[in-house]
Design a protein around this motif. Structure first.
Motif, PDB file in Angstrom:
ATOM      1  N   LEU A  48       0.892   7.966  -2.531  1.00  0.00           N
ATOM      2  CA  LEU A  48       1.058   6.510  -2.482  1.00  0.00           C
ATOM      3  C   LEU A  48       2.076   6.116  -1.415  1.00  0.00           C
ATOM      4  N   LYS A  49       3.158   6.869  -1.337  1.00  0.00           N
ATOM      5  CA  LYS A  49       4.207   6.568  -0.356  1.00  0.00           C
ATOM      6  C   LYS A  49       3.662   6.675   1.070  1.00  0.00           C
ATOM      7  N   ASN A  50       2.902   7.742   1.348  1.00  0.00           N
ATOM      8  CA  ASN A  50       2.341   7.941   2.682  1.00  0.00           C
ATOM      9  C   ASN A  50       1.292   6.880   3.013  1.00  0.00           C
ATOM     10  N   ARG A  51       0.479   6.515   2.035  1.00  0.00           N
ATOM     11  CA  ARG A  51      -0.568   5.516   2.266  1.00  0.00           C
ATOM     12  C   ARG A  51       0.060   4.152   2.567  1.00  0.00           C
ATOM     13  N   LEU A  52       1.123   3.815   1.860  1.00  0.00           N
ATOM     14  CA  LEU A  52       1.825   2.558   2.140  1.00  0.00           C
ATOM     15  C   LEU A  52       2.452   2.575   3.534  1.00  0.00           C
ATOM     16  N   ALA A  53       2.955   3.734   3.945  1.00  0.00           N
ATOM     17  CA  ALA A  53       3.533   3.860   5.294  1.00  0.00           C
ATOM     18  C   ALA A  53       2.452   3.673   6.356  1.00  0.00           C
ATOM     19  N   ASP A  54       1.265   4.236   6.128  1.00  0.00           N
ATOM     20  CA  ASP A  54       0.151   4.057   7.064  1.00  0.00           C
ATOM     21  C   ASP A  54      -0.254   2.586   7.154  1.00  0.00           C
ATOM     22  N   MET A  55      -0.309   1.935   6.011  1.00  0.00           N
ATOM     23  CA  MET A  55      -0.681   0.520   5.995  1.00  0.00           C
ATOM     24  C   MET A  55       0.359  -0.325   6.727  1.00  0.00           C
ATOM     25  N   ARG A  56       1.625   0.013   6.528  1.00  0.00           N
ATOM     26  CA  ARG A  56       2.706  -0.728   7.201  1.00  0.00           C
ATOM     27  C   ARG A  56       2.623  -0.559   8.714  1.00  0.00           C
ATOM     28  N   ALA A  57       2.278   0.649   9.162  1.00  0.00           N
ATOM     29  CA  ALA A  57       2.193   0.906  10.602  1.00  0.00           C
ATOM     30  C   ALA A  57       1.091   0.089  11.263  1.00  0.00           C
ATOM     31  N   ASN A  58       0.050  -0.259  10.516  1.00  0.00           N
ATOM     32  CA  ASN A  58      -1.079  -1.004  11.085  1.00  0.00           C
ATOM     33  C   ASN A  58      -0.992  -2.510  10.875  1.00  0.00           C
ATOM     34  N   LEU A  59       0.116  -2.985  10.322  1.00  0.00           N
ATOM     35  CA  LEU A  59       0.254  -4.412  10.068  1.00  0.00           C
ATOM     36  C   LEU A  59       0.527  -5.184  11.349  1.00  0.00           C
ATOM     37  N   LYS A  60       0.009  -6.390  11.418  1.00  0.00           N
ATOM     38  CA  LYS A  60       0.271  -7.289  12.541  1.00  0.00           C
ATOM     39  C   LYS A  60       1.402  -8.270  12.206  1.00  0.00           C
ATOM     40  N   ILE A  61       1.754  -8.350  10.916  1.00  0.00           N
ATOM     41  CA  ILE A  61       2.833  -9.239  10.474  1.00  0.00           C
ATOM     42  C   ILE A  61       3.910  -8.405   9.794  1.00  0.00           C
ATOM     43  N   ALA A  62       5.016  -9.033   9.487  1.00  0.00           N
ATOM     44  CA  ALA A  62       6.130  -8.327   8.838  1.00  0.00           C
ATOM     45  C   ALA A  62       5.712  -7.872   7.437  1.00  0.00           C
ATOM     46  N   PRO A  63       6.081  -6.652   7.030  1.00  0.00           N
ATOM     47  CA  PRO A  63       5.719  -6.170   5.697  1.00  0.00           C
ATOM     48  C   PRO A  63       6.229  -7.066   4.568  1.00  0.00           C
ATOM     49  N   ALA A  64       7.336  -7.756   4.796  1.00  0.00           N
ATOM     50  CA  ALA A  64       7.901  -8.624   3.758  1.00  0.00           C
ATOM     51  C   ALA A  64       7.008  -9.821   3.460  1.00  0.00           C
ATOM     52  N   LYS A  65       6.071 -10.128   4.337  1.00  0.00           N
ATOM     53  CA  LYS A  65       5.177 -11.269   4.135  1.00  0.00           C
ATOM     54  C   LYS A  65       3.867 -10.885   3.447  1.00  0.00           C
ATOM     55  N   VAL A  66       3.631  -9.589   3.274  1.00  0.00           N
ATOM     56  CA  VAL A  66       2.390  -9.123   2.648  1.00  0.00           C
ATOM     57  C   VAL A  66       2.624  -8.988   1.139  1.00  0.00           C
ATOM     58  N   PRO A  67       1.867  -9.721   0.327  1.00  0.00           N
ATOM     59  CA  PRO A  67       2.058  -9.596  -1.122  1.00  0.00           C
ATOM     60  C   PRO A  67       1.527  -8.261  -1.646  1.00  0.00           C
ATOM     61  N   VAL A  68       2.332  -7.620  -2.463  1.00  0.00           N
ATOM     62  CA  VAL A  68       1.936  -6.359  -3.111  1.00  0.00           C
ATOM     63  C   VAL A  68       1.853  -6.640  -4.607  1.00  0.00           C
ATOM     64  N   GLU A  69       0.655  -6.494  -5.173  1.00  0.00           N
ATOM     65  CA  GLU A  69       0.502  -6.691  -6.611  1.00  0.00           C
ATOM     66  C   GLU A  69       0.521  -5.327  -7.281  1.00  0.00           C
ATOM     67  N   LEU A  70       1.488  -5.143  -8.142  1.00  0.00           N
ATOM     68  CA  LEU A  70       1.677  -3.884  -8.854  1.00  0.00           C
ATOM     69  C   LEU A  70       1.176  -4.057 -10.279  1.00  0.00           C
ATOM     70  N   ASN A  71       0.104  -3.341 -10.615  1.00  0.00           N
ATOM     71  CA  ASN A  71      -0.550  -3.506 -11.903  1.00  0.00           C
ATOM     72  C   ASN A  71      -0.724  -2.136 -12.553  1.00  0.00           C
ATOM     73  N   ALA A  72      -0.154  -1.958 -13.722  1.00  0.00           N
ATOM     74  CA  ALA A  72      -0.265  -0.692 -14.447  1.00  0.00           C
ATOM     75  C   ALA A  72      -0.762  -0.964 -15.857  1.00  0.00           C
ATOM     76  N   ASP A  73      -1.574  -0.048 -16.370  1.00  0.00           N
ATOM     77  CA  ASP A  73      -2.027  -0.168 -17.755  1.00  0.00           C
ATOM     78  C   ASP A  73      -0.835  -0.016 -18.691  1.00  0.00           C
ATOM     79  N   GLU A  74      -0.983  -0.543 -19.897  1.00  0.00           N
ATOM     80  CA  GLU A  74       0.149  -0.536 -20.831  1.00  0.00           C
ATOM     81  C   GLU A  74       0.536   0.859 -21.310  1.00  0.00           C
ATOM     82  N   ASP A  75      -0.367   1.846 -21.200  1.00  0.00           N
ATOM     83  CA  ASP A  75      -0.022   3.196 -21.649  1.00  0.00           C
ATOM     84  C   ASP A  75       0.518   4.087 -20.529  1.00  0.00           C
TER      85      ASP A  75
END
Length: 132
Positions: free
Chosen positions: A63-90
């Motif tokens: 997950l850490k590496n995939r997020l780094a790859d996504m950040r490298a390909n962004l055209k805007i600042a990473p702080a402007k991209v919404p990240v929705e974190l959703n986990a099941d209750e268990d």
């Protein structure tokens, strides 16, 4: 100067600007964590399944590496991209915190969480419908 008078005979409608990137532009990142096994190992990060925008990540640590790859390909600042974190209750909360850490390490600071489900606790039952 003579350089300013040199005319270019290169085509104006092609070149680097026309090259397509292999990744789609990202406007939102959705991280979904689900429990995959009864036994969860917090040391090896096993027992959960992680998906980013619907694509399964083979390991939780990836997950850490995939997020780094996504950040490298962004055209805007990473702080402007919404990240929705959703986990099941268990899913153990440790995994939610690690996913949050990975997002913050990659400078994604616009973190959103899904709305909690609506529960019927504390609501009075309308008894007028039962009486005839």
């Amino acid at each position: 100067s003579p350089e300013s008078r040199i005319e270019s005979h290169l085509p104006k409608d092609s070149g680097l600007s026309q090259a397509k990137s292999e990744e789609e532009p990202v406007d939102k990142i959705e991280i979904k964590i689900t429990r995959e096994a009864d036994e969860v190992d917090l040391v090896n990060f096993s027992g959960v399944k992680v998906r980013i925008n619907g694509t399964t990540i083979p390991t939780f640590s990836g997950l850490k590496n995939r997020l780094a790859d996504m950040r490298a390909n962004l055209k805007i600042a990473p702080a402007k991209v919404p990240v929705e974190l959703n986990a099941d209750e268990d899913v153990p909360f440790y995994f939610v915190l690690k996913a949050l850490d990975y997002a913050k390490l990659n400078e994604f600071s616009f973190i959103k969480y899904p709305a909690p489900p609506l529960l019927n606790w504390g609501k009075k039952k309308d008894r007028r419908k039962d009486k005839k």
